[in-house]
Design a protein around this motif. Structure first.
Motif, PDB file in Angstrom:
ATOM      1  N   ALA A  13      -2.390   1.801  13.574  1.00 34.70           N
ATOM      2  CA  ALA A  13      -3.445   1.017  14.222  1.00 34.70           C
ATOM      3  C   ALA A  13      -3.010   0.475  15.589  1.00 34.70           C
ATOM      4  CB  ALA A  13      -3.871  -0.126  13.310  1.00 34.70           C
ATOM      5  N   MET A  59       0.830  -1.219   0.000  1.00 31.00           N
ATOM      6  CA  MET A  59       0.000   0.000   0.000  1.00 31.00           C
ATOM      7  C   MET A  59       0.859   1.261   0.000  1.00 31.00           C
ATOM      8  SD  MET A  59      -3.175  -0.548  -0.369  1.00 31.00           S
ATOM      9  CE  MET A  59      -3.857   1.080  -0.114  1.00 31.00           C
ATOM     10  N   LYS A  74       0.375   9.391  -5.838  1.00 32.24           N
ATOM     11  CA  LYS A  74       0.786  10.785  -5.663  1.00 32.24           C
ATOM     12  C   LYS A  74       1.567  11.279  -6.885  1.00 32.24           C
ATOM     13  CE  LYS A  74       2.959  13.899  -2.417  1.00 32.24           C
ATOM     14  NZ  LYS A  74       3.724  14.041  -1.195  1.00 32.24           N
ATOM     15  N   LYS A  97      -8.941   3.067   8.816  1.00 34.61           N
ATOM     16  CA  LYS A  97      -9.985   3.043   9.865  1.00 34.61           C
ATOM     17  C   LYS A  97     -10.377   1.601  10.193  1.00 34.61           C
ATOM     18  CE  LYS A  97     -14.090   3.171   8.745  1.00 34.61           C
ATOM     19  NZ  LYS A  97     -14.919   1.985   8.426  1.00 34.61           N
ATOM     20  N   HIS A 150     -12.128   7.229   2.538  1.00 32.89           N
ATOM     21  CA  HIS A 150     -11.019   6.290   2.798  1.00 32.89           C
ATOM     22  C   HIS A 150     -11.337   5.461   4.042  1.00 32.89           C
ATOM     23  CE1 HIS A 150      -9.169   9.476   0.369  1.00 32.89           C
ATOM     24  NE2 HIS A 150      -8.357   8.533  -0.074  1.00 32.89           N
ATOM     25  N   ALA A 171      -0.914   7.228  15.648  1.00 39.06           N
ATOM     26  CA  ALA A 171      -0.081   7.298  14.438  1.00 39.06           C
ATOM     27  C   ALA A 171      -0.351   6.109  13.525  1.00 39.06           C
ATOM     28  CB  ALA A 171       1.395   7.341  14.816  1.00 39.06           C
ATOM     29  N   VAL A 173      -7.680   0.034  12.282  1.00 45.50           N
ATOM     30  CA  VAL A 173      -7.753   0.532  13.669  1.00 45.50           C
ATOM     31  C   VAL A 173      -8.887  -0.196  14.405  1.00 45.50           C
ATOM     32  CG1 VAL A 173      -8.233   2.556  15.118  1.00 45.50           C
ATOM     33  CG2 VAL A 173      -6.726   2.775  13.134  1.00 45.50           C
ATOM     34  N   GLY A 207      -5.052   9.234  10.950  1.00 47.15           N
ATOM     35  CA  GLY A 207      -5.128   9.262   9.490  1.00 47.15           C
ATOM     36  C   GLY A 207      -3.868   9.932   8.973  1.00 47.15           C
TER      37      GLY A 207
END
Ligand code: B1M
Length: 211
Positions: free
Chosen positions: A199, A46, A54, A106, A102, A197, A109, A179
């Motif tokens: 999970a 990822m 980017k 999340k 996104h 910072a 986490v 995030g």
């Protein structure tokens, strides 16, 4: 195992869901810890996806395939990441803030929090401040967790805190946020209680918040 992780990352980058699921299962069956598989295989992949996106070398449809692949592999890891059940740590309501879709971070986490013994109520993505407020009224959680991946949606974290204050609920809950663009400085500026910072850090911070 490092060869397998390299292959896993490579196949994730091209969004090969079938192969990534197979490799993830293979790693787990071979005795690899789920956190290892996550950090060295899937998240390594990822990371490359993020950099290429980017740089304009990857486009949304391709990134969506990677996200789908990531989610499929996370489904395999979920029982192992969530296995440290320490029942009764408390309830966490988690969601990605309004305007933001996104959810990979999340979801990770949420898994780690479950592993830390929390009951997690996942509201999903694009969650309006008022929806967080309503969820607090309904579930009476110890913690609210907000995720944002876009600089343009970060202000919704502050808006959510304001909405909680207006509803008279701010003092009943601890607020954690994280995030990619979120920082400790930002957390302090908006008056949240903790910054995660990643999970694993989020789960540790959550435990500290309810200790
Ligand atoms: Co988007 N995207 N994206 N994207 N995307 C980013 C975030 C971006 C940085 C890419 C880039 O340009 N380099 C950029 C944002 C730039 C900015 O804001 N400055 C961006 C953009 C621009 C966009 C769109 C606007 C593109 C467009 O339409 N032109 C669009 C916005 C859509 C929207 O939300 N409204 C968009 C869309 C998408 C996809 C749908 C294609 C897809 C999301 C699929 C999905 O999530 N289901 C996607 C993806 C995959 C990414 C990147 C490549 C990867 C994000 C990710 O999943 N990372 C991302 C690049 C990047 O972040 N480098 C990018 C892996 C994940 C495990 O990490 O989410 O950081 P992360 O979560 C970590 C920590 O941050 C932390 O723990 C997690 C696990 O360690 N954490 C928390 C996260 N939440 C937490 C909460 C906590 C505590 C810790 O407490 C509650």
């Amino acid at each position: 195992m490092s060869e397998l992780y390299e292959k896993m990352a490579k196949e994730l980058i091209v969004g090969n869901e079938v192969e990534v699921k197979k490799l993830t299962q293979e790693a787990i069956d071979g005795g690899a810890p789920a956190r290892d598989v996550l950090d060295n295989g899937l998240l390594a992949g990822m990371d490359v996806v993020g950099k290429r996106f980017k740089a304009g070398d990857m486009f949304i449809p391709e990134v969506l395939l990677c996200a789908r692949t990531m989610h499929a592999a996370m489904d395999i890891l979920k029982p192992f990441l969530s296995e440290g059940d320490r029942a009764g740590a408390g309830t966490v309501i988690i969601g990605t803030v309004e305007g933001d879709l996104h959810d990979i971070g999340k979801n990770l986490v949420a898994m780690m929090l479950q592993g830390g013994g929390f009951k997690v109520i996942d509201l999903g993505t694009n969650i309006k401040p008022q929806d967080f407020v309503e969820a607090v009224k309904e579930h009476n959680p110890q913690i609210i967790g907000m995720s944002a991946l876009l600089t343009t949606t970060m202000p919704k974290m502050e808006a959510t805190i304001e909405a909680l204050k207006e509803a008279g609920l701010r003092d009943q809950v601890k607020i954690m946020a994280g995030g990619a663009p979120v920082t400790q400085d930002f957390i302090e500026k908006i008056g949240a209680d903790a910054y995660g910072a990643n999970a694993a850090a989020a789960s540790e911070k959550a435990k500290a918040l309810v200790a």
